[in-house]
Design an enzyme around this catalytic site. Sequence first.
Site, PDB file in Angstrom:
ATOM      1  N   ASP A  81      15.513  -0.951 -36.749  1.00  0.00           N
ATOM      2  CA  ASP A  81      16.762  -1.175 -36.009  1.00  0.00           C
ATOM      3  C   ASP A  81      16.506  -2.275 -34.981  1.00  0.00           C
ATOM      4  O   ASP A  81      15.611  -2.143 -34.142  1.00  0.00           O
ATOM      5  CB  ASP A  81      17.167   0.141 -35.336  1.00  0.00           C
ATOM      6  CG  ASP A  81      18.576   0.113 -34.762  1.00  0.00           C
ATOM      7  OD1 ASP A  81      19.134  -0.983 -34.570  1.00  0.00           O
ATOM      8  OD2 ASP A  81      19.104   1.208 -34.479  1.00  0.00           O
ATOM      9  N   ASP A  92      23.594  -5.718 -33.425  1.00  0.00           N
ATOM     10  CA  ASP A  92      22.848  -4.465 -33.530  1.00  0.00           C
ATOM     11  C   ASP A  92      22.919  -4.073 -35.000  1.00  0.00           C
ATOM     12  O   ASP A  92      24.018  -3.859 -35.526  1.00  0.00           O
ATOM     13  CB  ASP A  92      23.526  -3.431 -32.615  1.00  0.00           C
ATOM     14  CG  ASP A  92      22.827  -2.086 -32.590  1.00  0.00           C
ATOM     15  OD1 ASP A  92      21.800  -1.915 -33.279  1.00  0.00           O
ATOM     16  OD2 ASP A  92      23.326  -1.186 -31.872  1.00  0.00           O
ATOM     17  N   HIS A 184      29.020   2.711 -31.708  1.00  0.00           N
ATOM     18  CA  HIS A 184      29.473   2.439 -30.343  1.00  0.00           C
ATOM     19  C   HIS A 184      30.187   1.101 -30.277  1.00  0.00           C
ATOM     20  O   HIS A 184      29.953   0.229 -31.112  1.00  0.00           O
ATOM     21  CB  HIS A 184      28.274   2.429 -29.392  1.00  0.00           C
ATOM     22  CG  HIS A 184      27.096   1.661 -29.938  1.00  0.00           C
ATOM     23  ND1 HIS A 184      26.845   0.368 -29.600  1.00  0.00           N
ATOM     24  CD2 HIS A 184      26.139   2.005 -30.846  1.00  0.00           C
ATOM     25  CE1 HIS A 184      25.760  -0.046 -30.254  1.00  0.00           C
ATOM     26  NE2 HIS A 184      25.311   0.922 -31.019  1.00  0.00           N
ATOM     27  N   HIS A 192      26.216  -0.299 -25.214  1.00  0.00           N
ATOM     28  CA  HIS A 192      26.964   0.929 -25.494  1.00  0.00           C
ATOM     29  C   HIS A 192      28.166   0.998 -24.560  1.00  0.00           C
ATOM     30  O   HIS A 192      28.167   1.697 -23.559  1.00  0.00           O
ATOM     31  CB  HIS A 192      26.073   2.167 -25.339  1.00  0.00           C
ATOM     32  CG  HIS A 192      25.086   2.319 -26.450  1.00  0.00           C
ATOM     33  ND1 HIS A 192      25.047   3.399 -27.284  1.00  0.00           N
ATOM     34  CD2 HIS A 192      24.110   1.493 -26.898  1.00  0.00           C
ATOM     35  CE1 HIS A 192      24.091   3.245 -28.188  1.00  0.00           C
ATOM     36  NE2 HIS A 192      23.500   2.097 -27.967  1.00  0.00           N
ATOM     37  N   GLU A 217      26.962   3.120 -37.450  1.00  0.00           N
ATOM     38  CA  GLU A 217      25.600   3.455 -37.868  1.00  0.00           C
ATOM     39  C   GLU A 217      25.483   4.883 -38.379  1.00  0.00           C
ATOM     40  O   GLU A 217      25.071   5.772 -37.638  1.00  0.00           O
ATOM     41  CB  GLU A 217      24.596   3.183 -36.744  1.00  0.00           C
ATOM     42  CG  GLU A 217      24.966   3.699 -35.366  1.00  0.00           C
ATOM     43  CD  GLU A 217      23.925   3.283 -34.325  1.00  0.00           C
ATOM     44  OE1 GLU A 217      22.726   3.447 -34.568  1.00  0.00           O
ATOM     45  OE2 GLU A 217      24.334   2.770 -33.258  1.00  0.00           O
ATOM     46  N   GLU A 310      23.062   0.205 -40.338  1.00  0.00           N
ATOM     47  CA  GLU A 310      23.957  -0.195 -39.244  1.00  0.00           C
ATOM     48  C   GLU A 310      24.365  -1.661 -39.370  1.00  0.00           C
ATOM     49  O   GLU A 310      23.546  -2.517 -39.717  1.00  0.00           O
ATOM     50  CB  GLU A 310      23.251   0.008 -37.896  1.00  0.00           C
ATOM     51  CG  GLU A 310      24.090  -0.397 -36.678  1.00  0.00           C
ATOM     52  CD  GLU A 310      23.426  -0.062 -35.348  1.00  0.00           C
ATOM     53  OE1 GLU A 310      22.186   0.085 -35.314  1.00  0.00           O
ATOM     54  OE2 GLU A 310      24.160   0.034 -34.338  1.00  0.00           O
TER      55      GLU A 310
HETATM   56 MN    MN Z   1      20.885  -0.092 -33.678  1.00  0.00          MN
HETATM   57 MN    MN Z   2      23.660   0.834 -32.393  1.00  0.00          MN
END
Ligand code: MN
Ligand code: MN
Length: 325
Positions: A81, A92, A184, A192, A217, A310
Amino acid sequence: MLEKYEKAGKIAAKIRKQAAKKATAGMKVIDLVDWIESEIKSTGAGLSFPCNVSINQIAAHYTSPPGDDTVLCNGDIVKIDLGAEVDGYISDTAVTVIIEGDNIDPVDEDGKPLKMPGRLDNGNPTVTEDELQQRYEIEDASRSALENAISIIKDGVSLNDIGNEVQSTMQEKGYNPIVNLTGHSLEKNDLHAGISIPNYPDGNDYQLKEGDHIAVEPFATSGVGIVNDVPEAYIYSYIQNRPLRQPDAKRLLKNIANNFKYFPFAKRHLLEGYDAHSLNRAMRPLITSRAIYPYNALKEKTDAMVAQTEHTIIVEKDGCNVTTL
Ligand code: MN
Ligand code: MN
């Protein structure tokens, strides 16, 4: 702004794809995260957060501490990640890989067992054919859930609908979403921001709007679908300035406020001027005084395997723009 979101997305996507190929049995996790982070920085971008490499039952929030001996092993189901940041605009993205290749002997030069905080086993796992097959299925459940969620995301879609799509895709394949991990919303310098994107139908009728930036995700598992904290934390974020007595701790907090005001960091990022021991000592008062926040690593409650996929997504009128494809 759109251009910067897209640039951050492209950088992360390219490095994610390369990292997925690089991750093979015998590789140290610290070498993988160091490579990923230096590749991101070499483009001129910053890190949205320390690269996470979470193995098997560990769902998220593992990254290497200094001197980490954790290695990847054949058959591991590994969540990579990562994210890039361009002038505060964030990507992200995560991929799950099933590790192939030959295991190394998990001992140091003196024959002592290696310490591997990133693994719940000792680095010498046996994975049966059936277990391996199941790990590929869990990866598929997570990846398909994200694909199906993306197919319904557009202006006006509700959070409940996204969660329903994720859960039903996984359950049709015989697996469960992790219900206490969510996607998020993303805003400038804020990984976030306000909205949580559920991985099950949570009854939230809130509708996404054109122009919203979100990370979706889905985490899939063969277990009950809940994660708990493990006692250790490897990732931290800055909260606030606090009065501190120890000069070492003072200096450390100043460095953190200067370099990691908005984005999470790992101990690896703070080693300049400290060894691992003096860094630990300087960090303790920062945590107890709530100047920084530790994110504990997260483990599936029933010790089941976990996969995560994600993407970062911009909501459009009739669909969406996936910046991390
Ligand atoms: Mn992530
Ligand atoms: Mn994330």
